[in-house]
Design a protein around this motif. Structure first.
Motif, short mmCIF file in Angstrom:
data_model
loop_
_atom_site.label_atom_id
_atom_site.label_comp_id
_atom_site.label_asym_id
_atom_site.label_seq_id
_atom_site.Cartn_x
_atom_site.Cartn_y
_atom_site.Cartn_z
N THR A 11 5.41 17.74 11.98
CA THR A 11 4.66 17.75 10.73
C THR A 11 3.96 16.40 10.60
O THR A 11 4.03 15.57 11.51
CB THR A 11 5.57 18.02 9.52
N ASP A 12 3.29 16.15 9.49
CA ASP A 12 2.51 14.93 9.32
C ASP A 12 3.02 14.13 8.13
O ASP A 12 2.98 14.61 6.99
CB ASP A 12 1.03 15.29 9.13
N ALA A 13 3.51 12.91 8.40
CA ALA A 13 4.04 12.06 7.33
C ALA A 13 3.04 11.02 6.87
O ALA A 13 3.42 10.08 6.15
CB ALA A 13 5.32 11.37 7.80
N SER A 14 1.79 11.16 7.25
CA SER A 14 0.81 10.13 6.88
C SER A 14 0.62 10.01 5.37
O SER A 14 0.17 8.96 4.88
CB SER A 14 -0.54 10.41 7.56
N PHE A 15 0.97 11.07 4.62
CA PHE A 15 0.85 10.97 3.16
C PHE A 15 1.73 9.85 2.60
O PHE A 15 1.43 9.26 1.57
CB PHE A 15 1.17 12.31 2.50
N LEU A 16 2.83 9.54 3.31
CA LEU A 16 3.70 8.46 2.87
C LEU A 16 3.07 7.09 3.13
O LEU A 16 3.26 6.15 2.36
CB LEU A 16 5.06 8.55 3.56
N ILE A 17 2.31 6.98 4.21
CA ILE A 17 1.59 5.73 4.48
C ILE A 17 0.56 5.48 3.38
O ILE A 17 0.43 4.35 2.86
CB ILE A 17 0.91 5.77 5.85
N HIS A 18 -0.14 6.53 2.98
CA HIS A 18 -1.12 6.39 1.89
C HIS A 18 -0.41 6.01 0.59
O HIS A 18 -0.94 5.22 -0.20
CB HIS A 18 -1.90 7.69 1.71
N HIS A 19 0.77 6.57 0.38
CA HIS A 19 1.53 6.23 -0.83
C HIS A 19 1.88 4.75 -0.84
O HIS A 19 1.63 4.05 -1.84
CB HIS A 19 2.81 7.05 -0.90
N PHE A 20 2.46 4.25 0.26
CA PHE A 20 2.90 2.85 0.27
C PHE A 20 1.70 1.90 0.23
O PHE A 20 1.80 0.81 -0.34
CB PHE A 20 3.77 2.58 1.49
N LEU A 21 0.59 2.29 0.83
CA LEU A 21 -0.61 1.45 0.76
C LEU A 21 -1.07 1.29 -0.68
O LEU A 21 -1.30 0.16 -1.15
CB LEU A 21 -1.72 2.06 1.62
N SER A 22 -1.19 2.39 -1.40
CA SER A 22 -1.63 2.31 -2.80
C SER A 22 -0.57 1.63 -3.66
O SER A 22 -0.89 0.88 -4.58
CB SER A 22 -1.94 3.71 -3.34
N PHE A 23 0.71 1.86 -3.34
CA PHE A 23 1.81 1.26 -4.11
C PHE A 23 1.75 -0.26 -4.04
O PHE A 23 1.78 -0.95 -5.08
CB PHE A 23 3.15 1.76 -3.55
N TYR A 24 1.66 -0.81 -2.83
CA TYR A 24 1.71 -2.27 -2.70
C TYR A 24 0.41 -2.94 -3.16
O TYR A 24 0.44 -4.09 -3.61
CB TYR A 24 2.04 -2.65 -1.26
N LEU A 25 -0.71 -2.23 -3.06
CA LEU A 25 -1.94 -2.80 -3.61
C LEU A 25 -1.88 -2.85 -5.14
O LEU A 25 -2.31 -3.83 -5.75
CB LEU A 25 -3.15 -1.99 -3.15
N ARG A 26 -1.30 -1.82 -5.74
CA ARG A 26 -1.11 -1.84 -7.19
C ARG A 26 -0.12 -2.92 -7.61
O ARG A 26 -0.21 -3.47 -8.71
CB ARG A 26 -0.62 -0.47 -7.67
N ALA A 27 0.81 -3.23 -6.71
CA ALA A 27 1.81 -4.27 -6.99
C ALA A 27 1.25 -5.67 -6.77
O ALA A 27 1.98 -6.65 -6.90
CB ALA A 27 3.04 -4.06 -6.12
N ARG A 28 -0.03 -5.75 -6.42
CA ARG A 28 -0.73 -7.02 -6.19
C ARG A 28 -0.15 -7.81 -5.02
O ARG A 28 -0.15 -9.04 -5.01
CB ARG A 28 -0.74 -7.88 -7.46
N CYS A 29 0.36 -7.08 -4.03
CA CYS A 29 0.81 -7.72 -2.80
C CYS A 29 -0.37 -7.94 -1.87
O CYS A 29 -1.37 -7.23 -1.94
CB CYS A 29 1.85 -6.84 -2.09
N ARG A 30 -0.26 -8.95 -1.01
CA ARG A 30 -1.25 -9.13 0.04
C ARG A 30 -0.83 -8.24 1.21
O ARG A 30 0.27 -8.37 1.74
CB ARG A 30 -1.31 -10.59 0.49
N VAL A 31 -1.69 -7.30 1.61
CA VAL A 31 -1.34 -6.27 2.57
C VAL A 31 -2.09 -6.46 3.88
O VAL A 31 -3.32 -6.60 3.89
CB VAL A 31 -1.65 -4.87 2.00
N CYS A 32 -1.35 -6.48 4.98
CA CYS A 32 -1.93 -6.44 6.32
C CYS A 32 -1.68 -5.04 6.85
O CYS A 32 -0.53 -4.62 7.03
CB CYS A 32 -1.27 -7.48 7.23
#
Length: 280
Positions: free
Chosen positions: A29-50
């Protein structure tokens, strides 16, 4: 960002555990939806994301994030997001006429023997650059100060198909965890894909199964996404096993919860199936 998942993990952009290594895996199956979740989560948390996007283009991640209410283009412009577009950078390395200094992070494509040192140096420079770290100062004192740094990788198993050994990939993860999670008290999220049944890859010492097992020993939280054992269902897309690994005394306590899920255009729903706990 999926609010139901945040509730399951007992976290929010305003309050989340630092120093965590979160391992996401999928099978059939495809778990990429979780990657999109954590990307938006940490950007909303004002983290610096690499973000090491080794699978899709920036425009793909940007389009999905837009539906989740986050602009990757604005995050890049502000210096909050550092994005490595693996597909584009690979062409820069493999096609001499396209070569440039920006492709040094993937120089292992020219010579797999050099390992992933340059990719690690790219990550370290990205998470510790100007404005990184809580209370840090922006470039020349005029930039924004971001919260704890975060490394996202989609997906680490791609490196195996590019000639990188499992040992080198595990070393890369170990050094990134030491820098991001331990030294800087940031977080790390990695996705690993295992295509077939678990038993089929047991004898492959350079396959994703071995990589997954090695990373599992390093992480503090795993989200294992699988298709439904009963096959296709219109109303349920699959199941995810959430496993917390916490140190307790001389051992480690492990708690598991199983959920079924359904992905929507702008979110996902999770349905509890059961819980279990054990001490390792």
């Amino acid at each position: 960002m999926f609010t139901e998942l945040n509730s399951i993990l007992n976290t929010s952009p305003d309050s989340f555990t630092q120093g965590e290594f979160i391992l996401v895996s999928d099978r059939q199956t495809d778990a990429s939806f979780l990657i999109h979740h954590f990307l938006s989560f940490y950007l909303r948390a004002r983290c610096r994301v690499c973000f090491l996007g080794l699978v899709q283009s920036f425009s793909h991640y940007s389009a999905v994030s837009q539906r989740l209410g986050v602009s990757l283009a604005q995050a890049k412009e502000k210096g909050q997001l550092v994005f490595l577009e693996g597909l584009k950078e690979s062409l820069s390395v493999l096609l001499p006429q396209e070569s440039n200094t920006e492709s040094q992070a993937l120089d292992f494509l020219r010579d797999p023997a050099v390992g992933l040192r340059s990719l690690y140096e790219f990550v370290r420079a990205s998470v510790s650059g100007p404005g990184a770290g809580e209370g840090g100062e922006g470039e020349e004192g005029g930039g924004e100060a971001w919260g704890p740094p975060v490394l996202l990788v989609d997906d680490l198993s791609v490196l195996l198909s590019l000639g990188v050994s499992v040992g080198a990939a595990l070393d890369f993860s170990h050094y990134c965890r030491a820098s991001v999670c331990s030294q800087l008290q940031g977080n790390m999220v990695m996705l690993v894909r295992c295509e077939g049944e678990e038993e089929e890859d047991d004898g492959d010492e350079e396959g994703p199964e071995r990589l997954l097992k090695g990373l599992t020993h390093q992480c503090s939280l795993t989200l294992q996404v699988q298709g439904l054992p009963t096959g296709y269902c219109r109303d349920i897309h699959g199941q995810v096993e959430v496993c917390w690994r916490r140190r307790q005394g001389d051992g480690r306590q492990m708690q598991k919860k199983l959920f079924q899920y359904k992905v929507h255009d702008k979110g996902a729903s999770f349905f509890a199936r059961g819980t279990s706990s054990a001490v390792l």
